[in-house]
Design a protein around this motif. Structure first.
Motif, PDB file in Angstrom:
ATOM      1  N   LEU A  24      70.963  14.956  75.896  1.00  0.00           N
ATOM      2  CA  LEU A  24      70.931  15.831  74.733  1.00  0.00           C
ATOM      3  C   LEU A  24      70.179  17.121  74.995  1.00  0.00           C
ATOM      4  CD1 LEU A  24      69.895  13.251  71.959  1.00  0.00           C
ATOM      5  CD2 LEU A  24      72.182  13.692  72.864  1.00  0.00           C
ATOM      6  N   ILE A  25      70.667  18.191  74.396  1.00  0.00           N
ATOM      7  CA  ILE A  25      69.918  19.439  74.288  1.00  0.00           C
ATOM      8  C   ILE A  25      69.636  19.656  72.807  1.00  0.00           C
ATOM      9  CG2 ILE A  25      69.884  21.924  74.675  1.00  0.00           C
ATOM     10  CD1 ILE A  25      69.877  20.271  77.229  1.00  0.00           C
ATOM     11  N   VAL A  26      68.352  19.829  72.472  1.00  0.00           N
ATOM     12  CA  VAL A  26      67.933  19.945  71.077  1.00  0.00           C
ATOM     13  C   VAL A  26      67.207  21.267  70.895  1.00  0.00           C
ATOM     14  CG1 VAL A  26      66.579  18.875  69.235  1.00  0.00           C
ATOM     15  CG2 VAL A  26      67.645  17.436  71.005  1.00  0.00           C
ATOM     16  N   GLU A  27      67.563  21.984  69.824  1.00  0.00           N
ATOM     17  CA  GLU A  27      66.861  23.227  69.527  1.00  0.00           C
ATOM     18  C   GLU A  27      66.698  23.376  68.026  1.00  0.00           C
ATOM     19  OE1 GLU A  27      66.765  27.931  70.829  1.00  0.00           O
ATOM     20  OE2 GLU A  27      68.565  26.731  71.229  1.00  0.00           O
ATOM     21  N   ALA A  28      65.487  23.741  67.623  1.00  0.00           N
ATOM     22  CA  ALA A  28      65.173  23.980  66.216  1.00  0.00           C
ATOM     23  C   ALA A  28      64.656  25.399  66.055  1.00  0.00           C
ATOM     24  CB  ALA A  28      64.126  22.982  65.724  1.00  0.00           C
ATOM     25  N   PHE A  29      64.944  26.002  64.918  1.00  0.00           N
ATOM     26  CA  PHE A  29      64.537  27.371  64.633  1.00  0.00           C
ATOM     27  C   PHE A  29      63.724  27.381  63.347  1.00  0.00           C
ATOM     28  CE2 PHE A  29      68.450  27.357  66.966  1.00  0.00           C
ATOM     29  CZ  PHE A  29      68.366  28.402  67.873  1.00  0.00           C
ATOM     30  N   GLY A  30      62.571  28.018  63.397  1.00  0.00           N
ATOM     31  CA  GLY A  30      61.699  28.076  62.233  1.00  0.00           C
ATOM     32  C   GLY A  30      60.273  28.339  62.668  1.00  0.00           C
ATOM     33  N   ALA A  31      59.317  28.075  61.785  1.00  0.00           N
ATOM     34  CA  ALA A  31      57.908  28.248  62.128  1.00  0.00           C
ATOM     35  C   ALA A  31      57.551  27.308  63.280  1.00  0.00           C
ATOM     36  CB  ALA A  31      57.036  27.958  60.918  1.00  0.00           C
ATOM     37  N   GLU A  32      56.665  27.764  64.161  1.00  0.00           N
ATOM     38  CA  GLU A  32      56.362  26.998  65.373  1.00  0.00           C
ATOM     39  C   GLU A  32      55.845  25.600  65.061  1.00  0.00           C
ATOM     40  OE1 GLU A  32      53.689  27.299  69.479  1.00  0.00           O
ATOM     41  OE2 GLU A  32      53.737  28.977  68.058  1.00  0.00           O
ATOM     42  N   ASP A  33      54.948  25.472  64.081  1.00  0.00           N
ATOM     43  CA  ASP A  33      54.406  24.151  63.788  1.00  0.00           C
ATOM     44  C   ASP A  33      55.473  23.212  63.240  1.00  0.00           C
ATOM     45  OD1 ASP A  33      54.604  25.640  61.457  1.00  0.00           O
ATOM     46  OD2 ASP A  33      52.860  24.699  60.517  1.00  0.00           O
ATOM     47  N   GLU A  34      56.394  23.754  62.446  1.00  0.00           N
ATOM     48  CA  GLU A  34      57.482  22.942  61.923  1.00  0.00           C
ATOM     49  C   GLU A  34      58.424  22.498  63.042  1.00  0.00           C
ATOM     50  OE1 GLU A  34      58.498  21.821  58.622  1.00  0.00           O
ATOM     51  OE2 GLU A  34      56.318  22.065  58.534  1.00  0.00           O
ATOM     52  N   CYS A  35      58.711  23.396  63.961  1.00  0.00           N
ATOM     53  CA  CYS A  35      59.596  23.051  65.083  1.00  0.00           C
ATOM     54  C   CYS A  35      58.962  21.985  65.968  1.00  0.00           C
ATOM     55  CB  CYS A  35      59.922  24.294  65.908  1.00  0.00           C
ATOM     56  SG  CYS A  35      61.017  25.475  65.069  1.00  0.00           S
ATOM     57  N   ARG A  36      57.687  22.128  66.260  1.00  0.00           N
ATOM     58  CA  ARG A  36      57.003  21.138  67.107  1.00  0.00           C
ATOM     59  C   ARG A  36      57.003  19.760  66.451  1.00  0.00           C
ATOM     60  NH1 ARG A  36      56.343  22.758  72.419  1.00  0.00           N
ATOM     61  NH2 ARG A  36      56.153  25.038  72.375  1.00  0.00           N
ATOM     62  N   ALA A  37      56.754  19.735  65.152  1.00  0.00           N
ATOM     63  CA  ALA A  37      56.791  18.456  64.445  1.00  0.00           C
ATOM     64  C   ALA A  37      58.196  17.869  64.456  1.00  0.00           C
ATOM     65  CB  ALA A  37      56.305  18.652  63.004  1.00  0.00           C
ATOM     66  N   ARG A 117      67.472  26.552  61.052  1.00  0.00           N
ATOM     67  CA  ARG A 117      68.675  25.943  61.597  1.00  0.00           C
ATOM     68  C   ARG A 117      68.284  25.091  62.795  1.00  0.00           C
ATOM     69  NH1 ARG A 117      68.558  31.406  62.817  1.00  0.00           N
ATOM     70  NH2 ARG A 117      68.695  31.943  65.029  1.00  0.00           N
ATOM     71  N   ALA A 118      69.179  24.216  63.180  1.00  0.00           N
ATOM     72  CA  ALA A 118      68.916  23.335  64.313  1.00  0.00           C
ATOM     73  C   ALA A 118      70.233  22.763  64.798  1.00  0.00           C
ATOM     74  CB  ALA A 118      67.963  22.203  63.916  1.00  0.00           C
ATOM     75  N   TYR A 119      70.239  22.321  66.040  1.00  0.00           N
ATOM     76  CA  TYR A 119      71.410  21.627  66.558  1.00  0.00           C
ATOM     77  C   TYR A 119      70.982  20.594  67.575  1.00  0.00           C
ATOM     78  CZ  TYR A 119      71.112  24.544  70.791  1.00  0.00           C
ATOM     79  OH  TYR A 119      70.682  25.171  71.936  1.00  0.00           O
ATOM     80  N   VAL A 120      71.845  19.590  67.749  1.00  0.00           N
ATOM     81  CA  VAL A 120      71.717  18.607  68.814  1.00  0.00           C
ATOM     82  C   VAL A 120      73.053  18.589  69.531  1.00  0.00           C
ATOM     83  CG1 VAL A 120      71.362  16.186  69.409  1.00  0.00           C
ATOM     84  CG2 VAL A 120      70.043  17.222  67.547  1.00  0.00           C
ATOM     85  N   ASN A 121      73.038  18.905  70.810  1.00  0.00           N
ATOM     86  CA  ASN A 121      74.248  18.982  71.628  1.00  0.00           C
ATOM     87  C   ASN A 121      74.240  17.804  72.596  1.00  0.00           C
ATOM     88  OD1 ASN A 121      76.284  19.576  73.451  1.00  0.00           O
ATOM     89  ND2 ASN A 121      75.765  21.749  73.610  1.00  0.00           N
ATOM     90  N   ASN A 122      75.150  16.871  72.396  1.00  0.00           N
ATOM     91  CA  ASN A 122      75.249  15.677  73.236  1.00  0.00           C
ATOM     92  C   ASN A 122      76.424  15.842  74.193  1.00  0.00           C
ATOM     93  OD1 ASN A 122      75.112  13.164  74.385  1.00  0.00           O
ATOM     94  ND2 ASN A 122      75.587  12.024  72.534  1.00  0.00           N
ATOM     95  N   GLY A 123      76.190  16.510  75.296  1.00  0.00           N
ATOM     96  CA  GLY A 123      77.252  16.727  76.274  1.00  0.00           C
ATOM     97  C   GLY A 123      78.437  17.472  75.722  1.00  0.00           C
ATOM     98  N   GLY A 124      78.225  18.268  74.699  1.00  0.00           N
ATOM     99  CA  GLY A 124      79.309  19.039  74.100  1.00  0.00           C
ATOM    100  C   GLY A 124      79.659  18.617  72.687  1.00  0.00           C
ATOM    101  N   ASP A 125      79.341  17.396  72.303  1.00  0.00           N
ATOM    102  CA  ASP A 125      79.563  16.955  70.932  1.00  0.00           C
ATOM    103  C   ASP A 125      78.292  17.244  70.151  1.00  0.00           C
ATOM    104  OD1 ASP A 125      81.993  16.154  71.833  1.00  0.00           O
ATOM    105  OD2 ASP A 125      81.516  14.023  71.872  1.00  0.00           O
ATOM    106  N   TYR A 129      72.354  21.706  61.707  1.00  0.00           N
ATOM    107  CA  TYR A 129      71.664  21.842  60.427  1.00  0.00           C
ATOM    108  C   TYR A 129      71.540  23.326  60.139  1.00  0.00           C
ATOM    109  CZ  TYR A 129      67.934  22.411  57.055  1.00  0.00           C
ATOM    110  OH  TYR A 129      67.203  22.792  55.959  1.00  0.00           O
ATOM    111  N   LEU A 130      71.898  23.748  58.913  1.00  0.00           N
ATOM    112  CA  LEU A 130      71.832  25.153  58.543  1.00  0.00           C
ATOM    113  C   LEU A 130      71.245  25.294  57.146  1.00  0.00           C
ATOM    114  CD1 LEU A 130      75.389  26.211  59.762  1.00  0.00           C
ATOM    115  CD2 LEU A 130      73.222  26.859  60.826  1.00  0.00           C
ATOM    116  N   ARG A 131      70.134  26.024  57.051  1.00  0.00           N
ATOM    117  CA  ARG A 131      69.603  26.356  55.736  1.00  0.00           C
ATOM    118  C   ARG A 131      70.512  27.400  55.098  1.00  0.00           C
ATOM    119  NH1 ARG A 131      63.641  28.254  56.195  1.00  0.00           N
ATOM    120  NH2 ARG A 131      64.660  30.232  56.682  1.00  0.00           N
ATOM    121  N   GLU A 132      70.459  27.524  53.799  1.00  0.00           N
ATOM    122  CA  GLU A 132      71.309  28.481  53.095  1.00  0.00           C
ATOM    123  C   GLU A 132      71.159  29.882  53.697  1.00  0.00           C
ATOM    124  OE1 GLU A 132      72.233  30.093  48.549  1.00  0.00           O
ATOM    125  OE2 GLU A 132      70.672  28.586  48.912  1.00  0.00           O
ATOM    126  N   GLY A 133      72.291  30.516  53.978  1.00  0.00           N
ATOM    127  CA  GLY A 133      72.301  31.857  54.547  1.00  0.00           C
ATOM    128  C   GLY A 133      72.244  31.910  56.056  1.00  0.00           C
TER     129      GLY A 133
END
Length: 305
Positions: A24-37, A117-125, A129-133
């Motif tokens: 898996l490749i995982v990426e989250a976007f937002g405040a640093e403390d929220e992303c780390r958690a 926003r965030a995503y989990v990419n499992n070998g292409g699948d 997650y998208l917040r409004e806007g």
């Protein structure tokens, strides 16, 4: 087999989770403390996922029926729920394993967190997650010769998952599609749909297509003695159109039933699209002379078969 691992990629913002066949490749976007958690939550959920699936593997390799079965693992339940909607067609929950894992890890990632926003990419699948806007842009596979084009998923769209299947990919296929990419309400739903549509892109009995029983390649395959594609020789334009037409009919039937939102089918340089809006713009890019993959920015993910 070694245990689960979690490591940062070189860019320091994407998390790589691996355990056996799960990558898996995982990426989250937002405040640093929220992303780390959020990342900590994803790692905690990932740690036991493969063991849970292995414990129920015999049933997961068995075809779904009209009535859903009971599974202990929430990931296995996602797999069963996504596939049983396609009964009585032959399909096992394994057709949705990659997408279900992506959905499960994404759910853990975002639970209780404030992210843009965030995503989990499992070998292409992939699961999104998208917040409004917010929106994400993904590169999608085409004919097996690199990334074909881009698709943008916006928060107002019903799409939260994407998957690709085809005989050139990492999984066995009963059909001859170079790739079939599906957008759906979850990665699990997209995963099983892409598998079944790719199976339908076919020319049964064609002498230019080489097939072998799945069990000869993998004795534990859930496809058992069904013939899977190993090579596709030269096909005429009309034959390509015929094969794509078979797959497109299946895709449109799924869309009519609300199982998918959009699909793009690729074979020998030809494309068929299903959905209210074009998933790709192959013809437009060809007219402009565009070739090859483009750069991936921070809000884009590479998606491949």
């Amino acid at each position: 087999m070694s245990g689960p691992t979690a490591n940062w990629l070189a860019d320091g913002r994407r998390l790589h989770l691996n355990h056996g066949p799960i990558d898996l490749i995982v990426e989250a976007f937002g405040a640093e403390d929220e992303c780390r958690a959020a990342y900590r939550q994803a790692v905690a959920r990932f740690d036991t996922m493969l063991e849970e699936l292995v414990a129920e593997l015999p049933a997961l390799r068995s075809p779904v029926g009209e009535e859903p079965r009971s599974f202990a693992s929430t990931t296995a339940r996602r797999m069963e729920a996504a596939t049983e909607r396609h009964a009585p067609a032959f399909v096992t929950p394994m057709a949705a394993v990659a997408g279900s894992v992506a959905d499960e890890v994404l759910a853990a990632l975002v639970e209780g967190r404030t992210l843009a926003r965030a995503y989990v990419n499992n070998g292409g699948d992939s699961a999104f997650y998208l917040r409004e806007g917010e929106s994400l842009e993904a590169a999608i596979a085409g004919t097996g010769n690199g990334f074909a084009d881009r698709v943008t998923i916006r928060s107002g769209d019903p799409v939260r998952g994407m998957a690709t299947s085809g005989w050139r990919g990492r999984s066995h296929s009963l059909g001859i599609a170079d790739a079939v990419t599906v957008l759906a309400r979850s990665a699990a739903s997209a995963d099983v749909a892409a598998t079944l549509i790719a199976n339908a892109v076919d020319l049964p009995g064609h002498p230019a297509i080489s097939r072998v029983p799945a069990c000869e390649i993998d004795p534990d395959s859930d496809l058992r003695d069904r013939l899977v594609t190993q090579a596709v020789g030269a096909l005429s334009r009309s034959e390509v159109a015929q094969a794509l037409g078979r797959g497109l009919a299946v895709a449109e039937a799924m869309r009519d039933r609300g199982l998918i939102e959009s699909a793009a089918l690729f074979l020998c340089g030809a494309v068929r699209e299903c959905g209210a809006a074009p998933l790709v713009s192959m013809r437009d890019r060809a007219a402009k002379g565009a070739t090859g993959p483009r750069n991936i920015s921070s809000n884009r993910i590479a998606h491949h078969a």
